[in-house]
Design a protein around this motif. Structure first.
Motif, PDB file in Angstrom:
ATOM      1  N   PHE A  89       0.639  -1.539  -0.276  1.00 37.93           N
ATOM      2  CA  PHE A  89       0.082   0.126   0.308  1.00 37.93           C
ATOM      3  C   PHE A  89       0.582   1.471  -0.588  1.00 37.93           C
ATOM      4  CE2 PHE A  89      -3.236  -2.957   2.008  1.00 37.93           C
ATOM      5  CZ  PHE A  89      -3.634  -2.522   0.824  1.00 37.93           C
ATOM      6  N   TRP A 102      -6.372   5.785   3.817  1.00 40.46           N
ATOM      7  CA  TRP A 102      -7.222   4.063   2.988  1.00 40.46           C
ATOM      8  C   TRP A 102      -8.312   5.164   2.084  1.00 40.46           C
ATOM      9  CZ3 TRP A 102      -4.823  -0.183   2.886  1.00 40.46           C
ATOM     10  CH2 TRP A 102      -3.805  -0.439   3.724  1.00 40.46           C
ATOM     11  N   VAL A 105      -6.984   4.684  -1.658  1.00 36.28           N
ATOM     12  CA  VAL A 105      -6.464   2.983  -1.735  1.00 36.28           C
ATOM     13  C   VAL A 105      -7.209   3.133  -3.042  1.00 36.28           C
ATOM     14  CG1 VAL A 105      -5.119   1.621  -1.675  1.00 36.28           C
ATOM     15  CG2 VAL A 105      -4.769   3.341   0.030  1.00 36.28           C
ATOM     16  N   TRP A 107      -7.845  -0.543  -4.494  1.00 39.40           N
ATOM     17  CA  TRP A 107      -7.265  -1.602  -4.359  1.00 39.40           C
ATOM     18  C   TRP A 107      -8.637  -2.599  -4.750  1.00 39.40           C
ATOM     19  CZ3 TRP A 107      -3.025  -4.000  -4.385  1.00 39.40           C
ATOM     20  CH2 TRP A 107      -2.428  -5.525  -3.421  1.00 39.40           C
TER      21      TRP A 107
END
Length: 198
Positions: A89, A102, A105, A107
């Protein structure tokens, strides 16, 4: 742990596939989709199968299934998990990986990483769930949660013992216990591969 069942010939889905297809199961309760996906393969590991109480649903949906819990030294597990998250990360210090980090991010899909980490950072205080981002990589908190979860799984599978194996990989040199558990010929025994905390 993925290498062991693969080497024994079990069909396993790719990690990215199972995360993309099943990431919503824990929050949506769509166990019908989980059941259809699982029926196509022989073995599974890691997310989402390692999360929450999904093992209870799988135990109910697939009678006579076999479950393996891999145990590690708690401190080594924490260091490995933190190191792995830093690597994939891209944060340097745990305190940098809060809600704002977060939220940005990407993902698998938008908000996936955020929701995954938020679940881990959620604790209960006075009967109310509270998100504590400061606890996400707090060693004491994470190790306590890790140990409590292992204990919970072991208690759940106390009967019958024939479908459950708890194995401390820090004390095992090879896969002999795993092969015996699956009823695989001992000629398939191999050195236990180095495992990450994933």
């Amino acid at each position: 742990m993925e290498a062991v069942p693969q080497d024994l010939g079990f069909r396993m889905p790719q990690q990215t596939l199972r995360e993309e297809v099943l990431s919503h199961v824990l929050v949506s309760g769509r166990y019908d989709m989980l059941q259809k996906f699982v029926a196509r393969y022989d073995a599974f590991q890691d997310v989402p199968f390692s999360q929450e109480q999904l093992y209870v649903a799988l135990d109910a949906l697939f009678l006579n299934s076999m479950f393996i819990l891999t145990l590690h030294y708690a401190d080594a597990w924490f260091d490995s998990a933190l190191g792995f998250h830093k690597e994939i990360f891209g944060f340097q210090y745990p305190e940098d990986a809060g809600a704002e980090f977060w939220a940005n991010v990407h993902w698998h899909h938008k908000n996936y990483a955020f929701e995954q980490q938020k679940r881990l950072a959620t604790t209960v205080q006075n009967g109310v769930s509270v998100v504590r981002w400061d606890l996400l990589y707090d060693r004491t908190y994470c190790i306590a949660r890790y140990r409590a979860r292992n204990d919970e799984i072991i208690r759940y599978f106390r009967n019958p013992p024939s479908v459950f194996l708890s194995i401390d990989v820090s004390h095992e040199a090879d896969t002999s216990k795993i092969c015996a558990f699956f009823g695989v010929n001992e000629s398939k025994v191999s050195p236990l591969p180095k495992l990450s905390a994933r």
